[in-house]
Design an enzyme around this catalytic site. Structure first.
Site: not given
Length: 164
Positions: A36-37
């Site tokens: 995930c970012g």
């Protein structure tokens, strides 16, 4: 009643994790994902663990693959990634569902709490955070984009650690 009552969950690498062991501690429960970012938040989560562990605090990471498949790995792969990439030492649970019909009972309890903006209910994304106080009650909820080292998170942890 606490968020830990009658809740069974396994540790990431097998075996049951008795959540009642956290009564008397402040716990930041975070649904985590490796792809995930927001994954770099692991650094700040580990920093919180190191900063406050000796005062009765722990982070509890809860892997979840419900948001765009961003936690696809096996338990061993997740554990290796967290350890090798971010030096994670805090406890991690098995991968669970945090929303929907298969929502884990722990999250069924957590999502009833609203954050500062008034959001309660479904988890919005990876890295949503819940601070559970020493008594086992949820005392704060923080949006995914709120970093673990944000002043409001640290202040909430400090307040809970000072509470007797």
């Amino acid at each position: 009643m606490t968020v830990y009552d009658a809740v069974e969950i396994d540790r990431l690498q097998g075996g049951s994790a008795d959540l009642s062991q956290y009564l008397g501690k402040a716990v930041l429960i975070v649904n985590v994902a490796s792809k995930c970012g927001l994954t770099p938040q692991y650094n700040a989560l580990e920093d919180l663990q190191k900063q406050f562990a000796d005062r009765g605090f722990t982070v509890l990471g809860v892997p979840c693959n419900q948001f765009m498949g961003q936690e696809p790995g096996s338990a061993d792969e997740i554990a290796e990634f967290c350890s090798a990439t971010y030096g994670v030492t805090f406890p991690m649970t098995e991968k669970v569902e945090v929303n929907g019909g298969e929502r884990h009972p722990l999250y069924a309890n957590l999502v009833e709490t609203a954050d500062a903006e008034g959001h309660s209910g479904d988890i919005r994304w990876n890295f949503e955070k819940f601070l559970v106080g020493r008594s086992g009650e949820v005392v704060a909820r923080f949006a995914p984009q709120t970093t673990p080292d944000a002043p409001e998170v640290v202040a909430a942890i400090e307040r809970e650690l000072q509470a007797v």
